[in-house]
Write a protein that holds these residues in place. Structure first.
Motif, PDB file in Angstrom:
ATOM      1  N   LYS A 121     -15.485  27.711  27.430  1.00  0.00           N
ATOM      2  CA  LYS A 121     -16.621  28.616  27.627  1.00  0.00           C
ATOM      3  C   LYS A 121     -17.336  28.864  26.310  1.00  0.00           C
ATOM      4  CE  LYS A 121     -14.555  30.988  31.586  1.00  0.00           C
ATOM      5  NZ  LYS A 121     -13.889  32.220  32.064  1.00  0.00           N
ATOM      6  N   THR A 149      -5.574  28.838  31.081  1.00  0.00           N
ATOM      7  CA  THR A 149      -6.595  29.841  30.784  1.00  0.00           C
ATOM      8  C   THR A 149      -7.020  29.782  29.307  1.00  0.00           C
ATOM      9  OG1 THR A 149      -4.857  31.519  30.421  1.00  0.00           O
ATOM     10  CG2 THR A 149      -5.857  31.422  32.605  1.00  0.00           C
ATOM     11  N   SER A 200     -10.926  29.448  28.175  1.00  0.00           N
ATOM     12  CA  SER A 200     -11.599  30.345  27.221  1.00  0.00           C
ATOM     13  C   SER A 200     -12.257  29.578  26.100  1.00  0.00           C
ATOM     14  CB  SER A 200     -10.590  31.360  26.648  1.00  0.00           C
ATOM     15  OG  SER A 200      -9.604  30.701  25.873  1.00  0.00           O
ATOM     16  N   ASN A 213      -2.400  30.452  22.426  1.00  0.00           N
ATOM     17  CA  ASN A 213      -3.580  31.096  21.828  1.00  0.00           C
ATOM     18  C   ASN A 213      -3.174  32.052  20.701  1.00  0.00           C
ATOM     19  OD1 ASN A 213      -6.279  31.597  21.436  1.00  0.00           O
ATOM     20  ND2 ASN A 213      -6.483  33.031  23.155  1.00  0.00           N
TER      21      ASN A 213
END
Length: 291
Positions: free
Chosen positions: A291, A284, A288, A194
């Motif tokens: 979502k 994760t 993210s 990320n």
């Protein structure tokens, strides 16, 4: 979520870690061999057929595409993109990173420090090429080498000439880079997820070996990156549009110098050396974005 790992070997450490962390967070994880996927191209209905079913239920993919299957693997990733499926790295970004020359040109434009590098079209003027990178010794790399394969240290002009002539005879394209003596056979691998560094290790080549790859008997230990090293890793990730990647760099007298960016970095070495849960960070990251 339904998450697919595109991998030819479900038993690899990286694949198994991603399965474990994904299932621990309540996701359905499936490993699919990209070479066994059929790409169906139809007006307004791009689909992928695998074994006995259409893969129209997939929410996200994690490409673990080996260098030897880049073309077809990226075609499968691209098809998932056309289907609106989230991928941690895009097909275009994988292809950019696999082309050493193209990626170095892009990274250079982004202002990222790297060893002096020369690419030439089967030049026989070896002396001039060596001069461009500051003299011998020099590193000669195949444009499509992995895990230290296709990388040669030429300690003299005669050695460089012999290696370049051999590669030229095979019609193999290479780049020539300056040798960073003060690195002492070590490099740094920073793992980016990320766009942020989530772990870093210093890899040291075994005695008498200038390559630090763990696959070639090197060792690794956790390292804390300084500000310049952190900046280089994150800028390289951004320049190649690879939110998840491994960034390899050397420590030199003039600051950190980028070696290459790996779009599908292995997790075993970095997790073992740092104790960080990189696989969970990747899962994760997918959450993210979904979502």
């Amino acid at each position: 979520m339904n998450i697919v790992i595109l991998s030819r070997n479900p038993h690899l450490y990286s694949t198994q870690r991603l399965i474990k962390e994904g299932e621990a967070r309540g996701h359905d994880i499936e490993v699919i061999d990209p070479l066994k996927c059929d790409i169906i191209i139809e007006k307004e209905k791009p689909t992928i057929y695998y074994k006995d079913r259409y893969l129209d239920y997939v929410d996200a993919i994690i490409p673990r595409i080996g260098a030897s299957v880049t073309f077809y693997g990226c075609a499968v990733v691209r098809q998932f993109e056309e289907m609106g499926v989230f991928t941690i790295v895009t097909s275009d970004a994988i292809q950019r990173s696999r082309d050493k020359l193209r990626s170095l040109q892009r990274l250079s434009k982004a202002g990222i420090g790297m060893p002096k590098t020369v690419f030439t079209n089967y030049s026989r003027d070896v002396e001039e090429v060596i001069e461009h990178v500051g003299g011998t010794p020099v590193i000669i790399k195949l444009l499509e080498g992995t895990q230290g394969l296709g990388v040669v240290l030429a300690e003299s002009k005669n050695a460089a000439e012999s290696v370049l002539e051999a590669f030229n005879g095979l019609q193999a394209r290479v780049i020539v880079q300056e040798f960073i003596k003060e690195a002492k056979g070590a490099d740094i691998r920073a793992l980016v997820v990320n766009g942020q560094v989530v772990g870093a290790m210093k890899r040291q080549g075994k005695e008498g070996e200038f390559r630090s790859n763990l696959h070639r008997g090197g060792s690794a230990n956790i390292i804390k990156l300084d500000t310049d090293e952190l900046k280089l890793a994150m800028n390289a990730s951004r320049a190649l549009k690879l939110p998840v990647c491994g960034v390899d760099m050397l420590q030199s007298a003039r600051g950190p110098l980028l070696l290459e960016v790996n779009s599908t970095p292995g997790l075993e070495g970095i997790e073992t050396a740092t104790g960080r849960n990189i696989a969970r960070a990747i899962i994760t990251f997918i959450e993210s974005n979904r979502k």
